[in-house]
Each structure stands twice: as C-alpha cells, then as structure tokens.
Scaffold this active site. Structure first.
Site, short mmCIF file in Angstrom:
data_model
loop_
_atom_site.label_atom_id
_atom_site.label_comp_id
_atom_site.label_asym_id
_atom_site.label_seq_id
_atom_site.Cartn_x
_atom_site.Cartn_y
_atom_site.Cartn_z
N ASP A 7 0.74 -1.30 0.19
CA ASP A 7 -0.01 0.08 0.09
C ASP A 7 0.97 1.14 0.07
O ASP A 7 1.52 1.56 0.98
CB ASP A 7 -0.77 0.03 1.25
CG ASP A 7 -1.75 1.30 1.32
OD1 ASP A 7 -2.46 1.53 0.35
OD2 ASP A 7 -1.81 1.62 2.39
N GLU A 67 -1.53 -1.90 -4.76
CA GLU A 67 -2.60 -1.01 -4.96
C GLU A 67 -2.60 0.15 -6.23
O GLU A 67 -1.49 0.77 -6.16
CB GLU A 67 -3.50 -0.36 -3.66
CG GLU A 67 -4.74 0.12 -3.87
CD GLU A 67 -5.19 0.44 -2.30
OE1 GLU A 67 -6.33 -0.25 -1.90
OE2 GLU A 67 -4.61 1.17 -1.67
N ASP A 140 -2.10 1.28 7.20
CA ASP A 140 -1.38 0.98 6.18
C ASP A 140 -1.05 -0.45 5.77
O ASP A 140 -0.73 -1.00 4.79
CB ASP A 140 0.03 1.94 5.98
CG ASP A 140 -0.44 3.50 6.19
OD1 ASP A 140 -0.90 3.76 5.37
OD2 ASP A 140 -0.18 3.83 7.37
#
Length: 166
Positions: A7, A67, A140
C-alpha cells in the site's frame, strides 16, 4: 503461495505478506515503512525501496500485488504516490516477482464485499480473514494485507476458471 501486498504512500508505505491457497490466508509479516516528510522525494523513495528489498530478501514471496493510485482531489499527492508506486514496481520487476495491480475498489470488494468500505471495515475483515485476535494497528499495513488477500483470491478464482475451461 506467498504474496507480498504493498500500500504505497510517501510518508507511510504499508507492506504485508500472507501465505494463501486462495481460500485460507495466514499472515507472515506486516509493517510500515515511514519516511521523513521533510526529506527530498528521491531520499524517501530510496528508503522505501531499500526496506522493500530487505522484506523480499527475508521472506521470499512468490508474487506481489500493489494498489493502484487513487486520485480524487489532490493531483499533486497523486503524482507523489505514483512515484512511490513506480519505485515499488521497479523493485518487484528487479526481483522477478509476478505482480498484480488492483484498484482500491477491487481490493475492498474482494476483502469486505463492498467497494466503498471504510478503513475500519477493511481492518476488521483482514483480522477475520487472517484469524487474528485483534485488528492490525496500522491502517497502512492492514491495507497492504488486504491487497495481498485480494491477489490470492483473484489468483485462486482465475485458476479455477481455467481448470473448468479445459
């Protein structure tokens, strides 16, 4: 299959590794790479890349997933995130890992079942899917684990479809 989920963030980049057969997931590790907000972007990218390289070397994932960058209102922030994502993708390519890429909507739909789920909902579902006693403290790191779980689920589904098509 061992999957590294990432991420991306300029101040906090989450990472998480799961072992998965596509249905049952087990956490291997998770964490956050923090950088100094006042440091030049290139130094921050170096720090993120160096730590991800260490994680890959130590835990030897079979695949990775990142992502996609989501840009709503702040284009400048989106560009910085794109730099981090680019650095991560380069490192993954250097490590010869197959890489999946998923939008935040795809990750949330895969993990929570609802594409507009909030961070707290993602944390709870990651906790449940990994059979943890409590949620992962860092959003996160939890998001990175969600990305890895999404990849595992998608890979399993694609494999099942391919087997049935034969």
């Amino acid at each position: 299959m061992r999957i590294l989920g990432i991420d991306c963030g300029t101040e906090r980049t989450g990472y998480g590794i799961v072992d998965s057969d596509g249905r049952v997931h087990r956490i291997v590790t998770a964490g956050v790479i923090r950088t100094d907000a006042k440091a030049p972007l290139e130094r921050r990218l170096l720090a993120i890349g160096s730590r991800l390289r260490e994680v890959i070397r130590e835990f030897r994932p079979d695949a990775a997933a990142v992502e996609d960058v989501f840009v709503a209102a702040n284009v400048r922030s989106g560009l910085k995130l794109a730099h981090v994502r680019g650095a991560a993708l380069m490192l993954l390519a250097e490590s010869e890992l197959p890489v999946g890429s998923y939008s935040p909507l795809e990750v949330k739909t895969s993990v929570v079942g609802y594409g507009r789920a909030g961070k707290e909902q993602v944390q709870v579902m990651v906790k449940n899917l990994l059979r943890l006693d409590s949620v992962i403290d860092s959003e996160d790191a939890s998001d990175a684990l969600a990305v890895a779980i999404c990849h595992a689920t998608r890979a399993f589904t694609a494999q099942r479809i391919a087997e049935k098509a034969r």
